[in-house]
Design an enzyme around this catalytic site. Structure first.
Site, PDB file in Angstrom:
ATOM      1  N   GLU A 183      40.025  46.857  40.026  1.00  0.00           N
ATOM      2  CA  GLU A 183      39.171  45.921  39.282  1.00  0.00           C
ATOM      3  C   GLU A 183      39.528  44.533  39.803  1.00  0.00           C
ATOM      4  O   GLU A 183      40.600  44.002  39.481  1.00  0.00           O
ATOM      5  CB  GLU A 183      39.460  46.010  37.771  1.00  0.00           C
ATOM      6  CG  GLU A 183      39.121  47.333  37.133  1.00  0.00           C
ATOM      7  CD  GLU A 183      37.625  47.511  36.908  1.00  0.00           C
ATOM      8  OE1 GLU A 183      36.870  46.523  36.991  1.00  0.00           O
ATOM      9  OE2 GLU A 183      37.214  48.646  36.663  1.00  0.00           O
ATOM     10  N   CYS A 199      37.229  37.408  34.906  1.00  0.00           N
ATOM     11  CA  CYS A 199      36.772  37.904  36.210  1.00  0.00           C
ATOM     12  C   CYS A 199      35.247  38.010  36.303  1.00  0.00           C
ATOM     13  O   CYS A 199      34.652  37.759  37.338  1.00  0.00           O
ATOM     14  CB  CYS A 199      37.383  39.261  36.475  1.00  0.00           C
ATOM     15  SG  CYS A 199      37.143  40.406  35.111  1.00  0.00           S
ATOM     16  N   ASN A 209      44.988  37.530  32.369  1.00  0.00           N
ATOM     17  CA  ASN A 209      44.004  36.896  31.480  1.00  0.00           C
ATOM     18  C   ASN A 209      43.718  37.705  30.208  1.00  0.00           C
ATOM     19  O   ASN A 209      43.459  37.137  29.150  1.00  0.00           O
ATOM     20  CB  ASN A 209      42.709  36.580  32.238  1.00  0.00           C
ATOM     21  CG  ASN A 209      42.133  37.779  32.940  1.00  0.00           C
ATOM     22  OD1 ASN A 209      42.801  38.788  33.150  1.00  0.00           O
ATOM     23  ND2 ASN A 209      40.875  37.688  33.302  1.00  0.00           N
ATOM     24  N   LYS A 240      52.932  47.983  35.022  1.00  0.00           N
ATOM     25  CA  LYS A 240      53.563  46.697  35.300  1.00  0.00           C
ATOM     26  C   LYS A 240      52.594  45.597  34.918  1.00  0.00           C
ATOM     27  O   LYS A 240      51.609  45.360  35.601  1.00  0.00           O
ATOM     28  CB  LYS A 240      53.923  46.552  36.784  1.00  0.00           C
ATOM     29  CG  LYS A 240      54.807  45.339  37.020  1.00  0.00           C
ATOM     30  CD  LYS A 240      54.744  44.791  38.426  1.00  0.00           C
ATOM     31  CE  LYS A 240      53.618  43.835  38.686  1.00  0.00           C
ATOM     32  NZ  LYS A 240      53.607  42.601  37.893  1.00  0.00           N
ATOM     33  N   GLU A 268      36.000  51.224  34.386  1.00  0.00           N
ATOM     34  CA  GLU A 268      36.818  51.342  33.178  1.00  0.00           C
ATOM     35  C   GLU A 268      35.907  51.230  31.967  1.00  0.00           C
ATOM     36  O   GLU A 268      34.758  50.813  32.079  1.00  0.00           O
ATOM     37  CB  GLU A 268      37.859  50.208  33.143  1.00  0.00           C
ATOM     38  CG  GLU A 268      38.896  50.346  34.242  1.00  0.00           C
ATOM     39  CD  GLU A 268      40.086  49.395  34.115  1.00  0.00           C
ATOM     40  OE1 GLU A 268      39.901  48.271  33.597  1.00  0.00           O
ATOM     41  OE2 GLU A 268      41.179  49.783  34.554  1.00  0.00           O
ATOM     42  N   GLY A 284      43.316  42.707  39.413  1.00  0.00           N
ATOM     43  CA  GLY A 284      43.834  41.445  39.939  1.00  0.00           C
ATOM     44  C   GLY A 284      42.923  40.918  41.037  1.00  0.00           C
ATOM     45  O   GLY A 284      41.725  41.225  41.079  1.00  0.00           O
ATOM     46  N   SER A 285      43.515  40.151  41.935  1.00  0.00           N
ATOM     47  CA  SER A 285      42.724  39.472  42.969  1.00  0.00           C
ATOM     48  C   SER A 285      42.387  40.424  44.133  1.00  0.00           C
ATOM     49  O   SER A 285      43.048  41.450  44.307  1.00  0.00           O
ATOM     50  CB  SER A 285      43.521  38.289  43.502  1.00  0.00           C
ATOM     51  OG  SER A 285      44.721  38.762  44.076  1.00  0.00           O
ATOM     52  N   VAL A 286      41.424  40.013  44.925  1.00  0.00           N
ATOM     53  CA  VAL A 286      41.018  40.829  46.085  1.00  0.00           C
ATOM     54  C   VAL A 286      42.165  40.993  47.092  1.00  0.00           C
ATOM     55  O   VAL A 286      42.462  42.113  47.506  1.00  0.00           O
ATOM     56  CB  VAL A 286      39.746  40.248  46.750  1.00  0.00           C
ATOM     57  CG1 VAL A 286      39.418  40.992  48.033  1.00  0.00           C
ATOM     58  CG2 VAL A 286      38.575  40.300  45.785  1.00  0.00           C
ATOM     59  N   PRO A 287      42.865  39.895  47.478  1.00  0.00           N
ATOM     60  CA  PRO A 287      43.927  40.088  48.478  1.00  0.00           C
ATOM     61  C   PRO A 287      45.013  41.057  48.013  1.00  0.00           C
ATOM     62  O   PRO A 287      45.480  41.895  48.795  1.00  0.00           O
ATOM     63  CB  PRO A 287      44.508  38.676  48.664  1.00  0.00           C
ATOM     64  CG  PRO A 287      43.462  37.751  48.164  1.00  0.00           C
ATOM     65  CD  PRO A 287      42.674  38.480  47.128  1.00  0.00           C
ATOM     66  N   GLU A 346      36.105  32.057  44.224  1.00  0.00           N
ATOM     67  CA  GLU A 346      36.466  32.305  42.822  1.00  0.00           C
ATOM     68  C   GLU A 346      37.516  31.267  42.415  1.00  0.00           C
ATOM     69  O   GLU A 346      38.583  31.183  43.016  1.00  0.00           O
ATOM     70  CB  GLU A 346      37.051  33.717  42.636  1.00  0.00           C
ATOM     71  CG  GLU A 346      37.330  34.010  41.169  1.00  0.00           C
ATOM     72  CD  GLU A 346      38.060  35.329  40.925  1.00  0.00           C
ATOM     73  OE1 GLU A 346      39.018  35.621  41.638  1.00  0.00           O
ATOM     74  OE2 GLU A 346      37.661  36.045  39.993  1.00  0.00           O
TER      75      GLU A 346
HETATM   76  P1  NAD Z   1      46.998  38.768  41.276  1.00  0.00           P
HETATM   77  O1  NAD Z   1      46.260  39.641  42.207  1.00  0.00           O
HETATM   78  O2  NAD Z   1      47.725  37.609  41.819  1.00  0.00           O
HETATM   79  O3  NAD Z   1      48.095  39.624  40.470  1.00  0.00           O
HETATM   80  C1  NAD Z   1      47.729  40.774  39.749  1.00  0.00           C
HETATM   81  C2  NAD Z   1      48.947  41.640  39.570  1.00  0.00           C
HETATM   82  O4  NAD Z   1      49.385  42.112  40.825  1.00  0.00           O
HETATM   83  C3  NAD Z   1      50.149  40.969  38.923  1.00  0.00           C
HETATM   84  O5  NAD Z   1      50.725  41.849  38.006  1.00  0.00           O
HETATM   85  C4  NAD Z   1      51.070  40.722  40.098  1.00  0.00           C
HETATM   86  O6  NAD Z   1      52.426  40.692  39.746  1.00  0.00           O
HETATM   87  C5  NAD Z   1      50.781  41.932  40.959  1.00  0.00           C
HETATM   88  N1  NAD Z   1      51.074  41.773  42.378  1.00  0.00           N
HETATM   89  C6  NAD Z   1      51.098  40.631  43.110  1.00  0.00           C
HETATM   90  N2  NAD Z   1      51.363  40.924  44.394  1.00  0.00           N
HETATM   91  C7  NAD Z   1      51.500  42.261  44.475  1.00  0.00           C
HETATM   92  C8  NAD Z   1      51.745  43.159  45.541  1.00  0.00           C
HETATM   93  N3  NAD Z   1      51.918  42.729  46.795  1.00  0.00           N
HETATM   94  N4  NAD Z   1      51.789  44.478  45.279  1.00  0.00           N
HETATM   95  C9  NAD Z   1      51.599  44.953  44.035  1.00  0.00           C
HETATM   96  N5  NAD Z   1      51.373  44.136  42.980  1.00  0.00           N
HETATM   97  C10 NAD Z   1      51.316  42.813  43.201  1.00  0.00           C
HETATM   98  O7  NAD Z   1      45.942  38.334  40.162  1.00  0.00           O
HETATM   99  P2  NAD Z   1      46.151  37.405  38.905  1.00  0.00           P
HETATM  100  O8  NAD Z   1      46.350  35.998  39.359  1.00  0.00           O
HETATM  101  O9  NAD Z   1      47.158  38.004  38.017  1.00  0.00           O
HETATM  102  O10 NAD Z   1      44.732  37.548  38.172  1.00  0.00           O
HETATM  103  C11 NAD Z   1      43.596  36.874  38.577  1.00  0.00           C
HETATM  104  C12 NAD Z   1      42.694  37.748  39.408  1.00  0.00           C
HETATM  105  O11 NAD Z   1      42.459  38.985  38.720  1.00  0.00           O
HETATM  106  C13 NAD Z   1      41.324  37.141  39.625  1.00  0.00           C
HETATM  107  O12 NAD Z   1      40.930  37.352  40.941  1.00  0.00           O
HETATM  108  C14 NAD Z   1      40.440  37.916  38.656  1.00  0.00           C
HETATM  109  O13 NAD Z   1      39.090  37.941  39.002  1.00  0.00           O
HETATM  110  C15 NAD Z   1      41.061  39.263  38.696  1.00  0.00           C
HETATM  111  N6  NAD Z   1      40.713  40.034  37.500  1.00  0.00           N
HETATM  112  C16 NAD Z   1      39.823  41.077  37.616  1.00  0.00           C
HETATM  113  C17 NAD Z   1      39.431  41.786  36.497  1.00  0.00           C
HETATM  114  C18 NAD Z   1      38.454  42.929  36.584  1.00  0.00           C
HETATM  115  O14 NAD Z   1      38.390  43.725  35.652  1.00  0.00           O
HETATM  116  N7  NAD Z   1      37.680  43.064  37.637  1.00  0.00           N
HETATM  117  C19 NAD Z   1      39.960  41.455  35.256  1.00  0.00           C
HETATM  118  C20 NAD Z   1      40.862  40.397  35.178  1.00  0.00           C
HETATM  119  C21 NAD Z   1      41.243  39.700  36.309  1.00  0.00           C
END
Ligand code: NAD
Length: 517
Positions: A278, A312, A181, A204, A491, A256-259, A414
């Site tokens: 984050e 997020c 995003n 990455k 951050e 990225g996402s929680v999972p 979310e």
């Molecule tokens: P995502 O978790 O699907 O992917 C994030 C990153 O992780 C990508 O680069 C992806 O290629 C990588 N990834 C996926 N599987 C992986 C694995 N098994 N091991 C290592 N890396 C892996 O998230 P998204 O769809 O890209 O982004 C949306 C999510 O990010 C939302 O939940 C949002 O709230 C969160 N987010 C948080 C913040 C924050 O600062 N807290 C900011 C932006 C987005």
């Protein structure tokens, strides 16, 4: 046509409308290799055709190129370069490192338009938002450039003339993984403090948005960063896992996402690597009856509709006090309906394209769930094709939903799209409990003219980033990060330095050594 040329502003507007995305899509920014290793753009060594992914412009669905994922050998090469460079970089003074970062910040400003256009092509967000993001990123790089010369240890005077001191040292090689995003923000918010502290960095970006992290590599190089200090490896989940598991990585910083955050943490746990996360959110925005109503409506829109709602920290659970509910909804719906959905490269657009077909379908599915759960969709939540040339892309109209209950699925999950749920409340005590009733804790906000109430409520809210009478502003230097499942670490502030360094304590004996044996 002649009359259009005489009417220069209109002509320019039409040219811009027709050409902008095409011009960027065919530029070297896209066509050149997208990995950045040891100071150069390079193609990955990995040539496994099964590990490729498309770079798609979200507004049209056009495939701009096929990107090869980085494999184990690419990671090895990046780590070798980073390890080599880190020693030299850490050996420079903080002031010298800061000079490089400040030059990089200036270059980000010089290249703002180029970066913003690449960011819009990657994300589908409106161009003015992308410009604004880049400006904030330049500020952040400059900020850490300034902090670099202040990173130091402490001196402690002890009894008997003995003393101790601490040295704040870099961790070594930091691996970063970003979401899609705010791609340039992820790259800068992570790399600038990491580099300021004397680490090398291997990033990455999300596979959806590979462009601007590489451009940052070229900017750092032009600013004088030694080759190998900043590297980019493109790829999907598999590349992310290779990065987390690589033995040369000393710390992972993930957005990225929680999972997925949980998987990153698990991978780091094996080798006891440092990790900051984050993650996601479902933040509350509380609007009291004594607020400035127009400001509160603006705040609710800022809390939900920037970057097509894919933010997020969004305040997606908007709690409104009973007495002002009707007025609030009228104003909010009227203004939301006026948002201009369209060409991300057009200046007047306020709603661009949703990042992917999958994400748009997820948003639309949640709007359906809301209807089935008995809530009322007041506006939006529909797929829109703003012009025929965007029929291959995905645009979702910003959505306001009322008559929501705390336990409805779409209120709890979310969604990561422009879906604003409005919840009614009576008392301050009640709303605080309801606001905190979530597994997330990223952000939150309060609109009220009573500042005592504002601070009282904020003190009880379980979240890392809170706003009084505004929302989703990120001034440079203000730490950002989550409570609960929204993350670990901070951050964008001085706190960040702690997460990119480790402290060495040194005791110095000034007397003969005494021992009881
Ligand atoms: P995502 O978790 O699907 O992917 C994030 C990153 O992780 C990508 O680069 C992806 O290629 C990588 N990834 C996926 N599987 C992986 C694995 N098994 N091991 C290592 N890396 C892996 O998230 P998204 O769809 O890209 O982004 C949306 C999510 O990010 C939302 O939940 C949002 O709230 C969160 N987010 C948080 C913040 C924050 O600062 N807290 C900011 C932006 C987005």
């Amino acid at each position: 046509m002649a009359c259009l040329v005489r009417n220069r502003p209109l002509y320019l507007a039409l040219i811009t409308k027709r050409c902008c995305h095409t011009a960027v899509a065919k530029s070297p920014v896209v066509t050149q290799p997208l990995n950045f290793l040891d100071g150069q753009r390079v193609e990955p060594v990995n040539n496994d055709k099964q590990q490729q992914f498309p770079l798609i412009y979200p507004a049209t669905g056009e495939v701009l190129k096929t990107v090869q994922s980085s494999g184990a050998s690419d990671l090895d090469n990046a780590m070798a370069a980073a390890r080599r460079a880190q020693k030299q970089w850490a050996g420079m003074s903080g002031f010298e490192r800061g000079q490089v970062l400040k030059r990089a910040a200036d270059l980000c400003r010089v290249k703002q338009e180029e970066l913003a256009r690449a960011e819009t092509l990657d994300t589908g967000k409106p161009i003015w938002e992308a410009r604004f993001d880049i400006q904030g990123c330049a500020d952040s790089v400059e900020y850490y450039g300034g902090l670099a010369s202040t990173i130091s240890g402490e001196f402690l005077q002890l009894s008997g003339g003995n003393f101790a001191y601490t040295i704040r040292e870099p961790l070594g090689v930091v691996g970063g993984i970003g979401a899609w995003n705010y791609p340039f923000q992820m790259a800068t918010w992570k790399s600038a403090p990491a580099l300021a502290c004397g680490n090398a960095f291997v990033f990455k970006p999300s596979q959806m948005t590979p462009l601007t992290a590489v451009m940052l590599g070229e900017i750092y190089k032009e600013a004088g960063l030694p080759d190998g200090c900043y590297n980019v490896v493109q790829g999907e989940a598999q590349t992310g896992q290779l990065l987390c598991n690589h033995p040369a990585v000393d710390k992972m910083t993930f957005t990225g996402s929680v999972p997925v955050g949980s998987k990153v943490m698990e991978a780091c746990a094996k080798d006891i690597k440092h990790v900051t996360l984050e993650l996601g959110g479902k933040s509350p925005l509380i609007i009291f009856e004594d607020c400035h109503l127009d400001n509160a409506v603006t705040g609710a829109m800022l809390a939900n509709f920037l970057t097509q709602g894919q933010v997020c920290s969004n305040g997606t659970r908007v709690f409104v006090q009973k007495k002002i509910m009707k007025q609030f909804l009228e104003k909010l719906v009227e203004r939301t309906r006026k948002m201009k959905i369209g060409d991300p490269f057009a200046e007047e657009t306020t709603v661009g394209a949703t990042i992917s077909r999958e994400q748009a379908d997820k948003v639309l599915r949640y709007v359906d769930i809301a209807k089935k759960e008995g809530a009322t969709v007041l506006c939006g939540g529909e797929e829109v094709t703003p012009e025929p040339r965007f029929s291959g892309g995905q645009f979702v109209s910003p959505c306001v939903i009322s008559n929501c209950q705390d336990d409805m699925t779409f209120v709890k999950d979310e969604i990561f799209g422009s879906v604003l749920s409005v919840l009614e409340f009576d008392t301050e005590e009640e709303v605080i409990t309801r606001a905190n009733n979530t597994e997330f804790g990223l952000a939150g906000g309060v609109f009220t003219k009573d500042l005592c109430r504002a601070h009282r409520v904020i003190a009880q809210m379980e979240a890392g980033s809170l706003y009084v009478n505004n929302y989703n502003v990120y001034p440079v230097g203000v730490p950002f990060g989550g409570y609960k499942k929204s993350g670990i670490g901070r951050e964008n502030g001085p706190e960040s330095i702690e997460y990119y360094t480790q402290v060495k304590s040194v005791y110095v004996e000034m007397n003969d050594v005494e021992a009881p044996f």
